[in-house]
Design a protein around this motif. Structure first.
Motif, PDB file in Angstrom:
ATOM      1  N   UNK A  51      52.539  31.902  20.584  1.00 30.21           N
ATOM      2  CA  UNK A  51      53.537  30.972  21.105  1.00 30.21           C
ATOM      3  C   UNK A  51      53.574  30.926  22.636  1.00 30.21           C
ATOM      4  N   UNK A  52      52.704  31.646  23.272  1.00 28.33           N
ATOM      5  CA  UNK A  52      52.662  31.648  24.740  1.00 28.33           C
ATOM      6  C   UNK A  52      51.898  30.427  25.241  1.00 28.33           C
ATOM      7  N   UNK A  53      52.308  29.919  26.378  1.00 23.42           N
ATOM      8  CA  UNK A  53      51.626  28.779  26.980  1.00 23.42           C
ATOM      9  C   UNK A  53      50.436  29.254  27.801  1.00 23.42           C
ATOM     10  N   UNK A  54      49.299  28.696  27.500  1.00 28.91           N
ATOM     11  CA  UNK A  54      48.056  29.087  28.170  1.00 28.91           C
ATOM     12  C   UNK A  54      47.352  27.811  28.654  1.00 28.91           C
ATOM     13  N   UNK A  55      46.456  27.943  29.629  1.00 35.38           N
ATOM     14  CA  UNK A  55      45.691  26.759  30.057  1.00 35.38           C
ATOM     15  C   UNK A  55      44.756  26.278  28.951  1.00 35.38           C
ATOM     16  N   UNK A  56      44.401  25.023  29.000  1.00 35.89           N
ATOM     17  CA  UNK A  56      43.476  24.427  28.040  1.00 35.89           C
ATOM     18  C   UNK A  56      42.099  25.091  28.170  1.00 35.89           C
ATOM     19  N   UNK A  57      41.375  25.284  27.067  1.00 33.90           N
ATOM     20  CA  UNK A  57      40.012  25.832  27.188  1.00 33.90           C
ATOM     21  C   UNK A  57      39.097  24.999  28.076  1.00 33.90           C
ATOM     22  N   UNK A  58      39.419  23.726  28.278  1.00 27.90           N
ATOM     23  CA  UNK A  58      38.640  22.868  29.172  1.00 27.90           C
ATOM     24  C   UNK A  58      39.222  22.819  30.578  1.00 27.90           C
ATOM     25  N   UNK A  59      39.934  23.878  30.965  1.00 25.22           N
ATOM     26  CA  UNK A  59      40.540  23.897  32.299  1.00 25.22           C
ATOM     27  C   UNK A  59      39.482  23.856  33.394  1.00 25.22           C
ATOM     28  N   UNK A  60      38.332  24.489  33.146  1.00 21.44           N
ATOM     29  CA  UNK A  60      37.256  24.450  34.145  1.00 21.44           C
ATOM     30  C   UNK A  60      36.631  23.072  34.262  1.00 21.44           C
ATOM     31  N   UNK A  66      49.087  22.808  30.182  1.00 23.36           N
ATOM     32  CA  UNK A  66      49.435  24.090  29.564  1.00 23.36           C
ATOM     33  C   UNK A  66      49.860  23.826  28.126  1.00 23.36           C
ATOM     34  N   UNK A  67      49.291  24.575  27.191  1.00 16.91           N
ATOM     35  CA  UNK A  67      49.491  24.325  25.766  1.00 16.91           C
ATOM     36  C   UNK A  67      49.881  25.631  25.095  1.00 16.91           C
ATOM     37  N   UNK A  68      50.735  25.528  24.091  1.00 18.26           N
ATOM     38  CA  UNK A  68      51.030  26.676  23.239  1.00 18.26           C
ATOM     39  C   UNK A  68      49.760  27.037  22.479  1.00 18.26           C
ATOM     40  N   UNK A  69      49.440  28.336  22.413  1.00 22.19           N
ATOM     41  CA  UNK A  69      48.148  28.750  21.880  1.00 22.19           C
ATOM     42  C   UNK A  69      47.908  28.261  20.456  1.00 22.19           C
ATOM     43  N   UNK A  70      48.909  28.249  19.623  1.00 21.38           N
ATOM     44  CA  UNK A  70      48.711  27.821  18.244  1.00 21.38           C
ATOM     45  C   UNK A  70      48.516  26.308  18.114  1.00 21.38           C
ATOM     46  N   UNK A  71      48.769  25.542  19.176  1.00 20.92           N
ATOM     47  CA  UNK A  71      48.588  24.091  19.142  1.00 20.92           C
ATOM     48  C   UNK A  71      47.303  23.639  19.835  1.00 20.92           C
ATOM     49  N   UNK A  76      42.643  19.749  21.350  1.00 20.94           N
ATOM     50  CA  UNK A  76      41.245  19.576  21.745  1.00 20.94           C
ATOM     51  C   UNK A  76      40.667  18.212  21.371  1.00 20.94           C
ATOM     52  N   UNK A  77      40.946  17.635  20.177  1.00 21.43           N
ATOM     53  CA  UNK A  77      40.371  16.316  19.888  1.00 21.43           C
ATOM     54  C   UNK A  77      40.784  15.225  20.863  1.00 21.43           C
ATOM     55  N   UNK A  78      41.986  15.312  21.442  1.00 23.63           N
ATOM     56  CA  UNK A  78      42.446  14.285  22.385  1.00 23.63           C
ATOM     57  C   UNK A  78      42.536  14.798  23.820  1.00 23.63           C
TER      58      UNK A  78
END
Length: 491
Positions: A51-60, A66-71, A76-78
């Motif tokens: 439930x923690x907010x993390x950067x998108x895997x495509x941040x680089x 910033x997205x909740x990890x479970x979402x 990613x598709x959009x």
């Protein structure tokens, strides 16, 4: 991990939810409320907590959300940084061999033709010819370096920016036709050598196999090939088209060179890549609308008059849309779009609101229903609308990296990102129809030349042919009946 997060020795292997350790007491995560030791809180939040907010895997790649990890799987598709470069291609071939030299001269002077034309296939052919002309605006050395075994005659179009290439658009633009003829003469000279067809003789010429001694004096090879003169038809000549309007769909694995029989008749085979950047979610719509349902079927969609080689420009479409309109080619975006007829939609009541003074929520609502191609054209209307589209329709945008070239060593490096809107068009809902207007045109075509026979017609069959046929049929029938009666009497 112990060095990064300073985890205690006891906490490193502790998995109890009710641990009695006093040096590092248990606390609850502020996101998922799971009890854990305080020394593991930072590690849990950055790597584990769902439930923690993390950067998108495509941040680089440019996504700053910033997205909740479970979402993350839903994002990613959009994601605006999840893009695909289209690798579909189409091919063009020259009408006649003599058209290659004018294309080189036009490329040297950068003489581009206007693309606007009422016929869809002609507009696409003019656009492709302009890309070929721009490729000839580069030096011959740059074009030769970009050839490969699949495209040995002409490289992929558009040409790539190669490292350590400092030649400008006006360097090395001398006529390269002489170099090509010189290369062909050298290849022909090697093939006419005395021991050209024997591998053993090439290794050891002193062997002198008797079956190869006559290769150099082959009369058939020394004869000059007689080629029929090729004449450009009036239709392509009127439009100044050097390439055919028919789109060739050759697979990527096919050798696109002059050694193929079909290509050898028409000359050089050019391959043009799409290379459009689209969002991964819209890649299917892009392939259907721009390639599968449009360019790949272009030769069947448009039917021309049989006298088109004489100069007749009449054409009929075999497709129609349920909502009306037509398929058009837009030069500024190089896309095929379904355009509605403006005469069918008229605003009777004047309104104080225009496209430039709508509230922001209105643009966000429009972005849900309008395709990316409409938003792209809307962003080209004015500077104000461009800013509003990028702010209110941010979900329809995508991020593309910007690459800079180092002039000293020719290397490329990423230099930030830029936000764009893709010109993706949804697949058209079209139906096929019969070109009825073509039959009506043939009755009054100005290029129709009827065949007249001045000499008297000679009858091929006799006048009493029908009588002779019936007479023969009656005789055959009577003979069969007599045979049947004889067989019955014998039984």
């Amino acid at each position: 991990m112990e060095d990064n997060y300073n985890v205690h020795t006891h906490c490193n292997s502790c998995f109890y939810t009710k641990c009695s350790e006093t040096d590092c007491p248990l606390i609850k995560c502020s996101h998922c409320f799971i009890p854990l030791h305080s020394c593991k809180l930072q590690e849990h939040s950055e790597l584990v907590c769902r439930r923690a907010q993390v950067p998108c895997p495509n941040a680089t790649n440019g996504c700053k959300q910033l997205i909740v990890r479970e979402k993350i799987p839903n994002h990613l598709p959009k994601c605006i940084a999840s893009v695909v470069v289209c690798s579909r291609d189409r091919c063009r071939k020259l009408n006649i061999r003599a058209c290659k030299l004018p294309l080189k001269h036009m490329g040297r002077k950068n003489q581009l033709l206007p693309v606007e034309h009422p016929d869809l296939d002609v507009s696409l052919a003019l656009y492709d010819q302009n890309m070929i002309i721009q490729s000839y605006n580069s030096s011959r050395a740059k074009r030769v370096k970009q050839r490969d075994p699949i495209h040995p005659t002409h490289p992929l179009i558009p040409l790539r920016n190669m490292p350590f290439d400092n030649s400008g658009p006006t360097e090395g633009l001398e006529d390269s036709s002489g170099d090509e003829l010189r290369e062909k003469r050298e290849k022909l000279k090697k093939s006419r050598m005395v021991f050209a067809n024997c591998y053993m003789c090439q290794i050891d010429p002193s062997v002198q196999h008797l079956h190869t001694l006559g290769n150099g004096m082959d009369i058939e090879k020394l004869k000059k090939r007689r080629r029929t003169s090729q004449v450009l038809d009036a239709f392509h000549d009127k439009l100044n088209l050097k390439v055919s309007i028919a789109v060739e769909n050759a697979p990527e694995s096919v050798l696109k060179s002059e050694n193929i029989r079909e290509i050898k008749k028409g000359g050089t085979f050019y391959t043009l890549k799409c290379l459009k950047t689209v969002k991964r979610l819209e890649y299917g719509d892009h392939c259907l609308s721009q390639h599968t349902l449009s360019v790949d079927q272009m030769n069947e969609m448009i039917v021309r008059c049989p006298n088109w080689t004489k100069g007749c420009e009449f054409s009929a479409s075999r497709i129609k849309f349920a909502s009306g309109g037509e398929l058009r080619f837009h030069t500024h975006s190089a896309t095929l779009t379904h355009s509605l007829n403006s005469a069918d939609y008229k605003l009777e009541n004047s309104s104080p609101y225009t496209l430039e003074n709508l509230p922001l929520w209105a643009y966000e609502t429009l972005a849900r229903y309008l395709p990316s191609s409409s938003l792209y054209n809307l962003s080209l209307t004015s500077k104000k609308l461009r800013k509003v589209v990028f702010i209110g329709c941010y979900s329809q945008c995508y991020v593309e990296p910007v690459w800079r070239k180092v002039e000293t060593n020719g290397e490329w490096f990423p230099d930030g990102n830029i936000i764009k809107i893709s010109s993706t068009e949804p697949p058209p809902k079209l139906t096929w129809k019969d070109p009825v207007e073509l039959s009506e045109h043939l009755q009054k075509c100005a290029f129709f030349e009827p065949v007249t026979y001045d000499q008297e017609m000679v009858p091929v069959f006799p006048k009493n042919l029908e009588l002779e046929i019936w007479k023969g049929f009656a005789e055959e029938l009577s003979q069969r009946m007599i045979r049947m009666e004889l067989m019955e009497e014998q039984e």
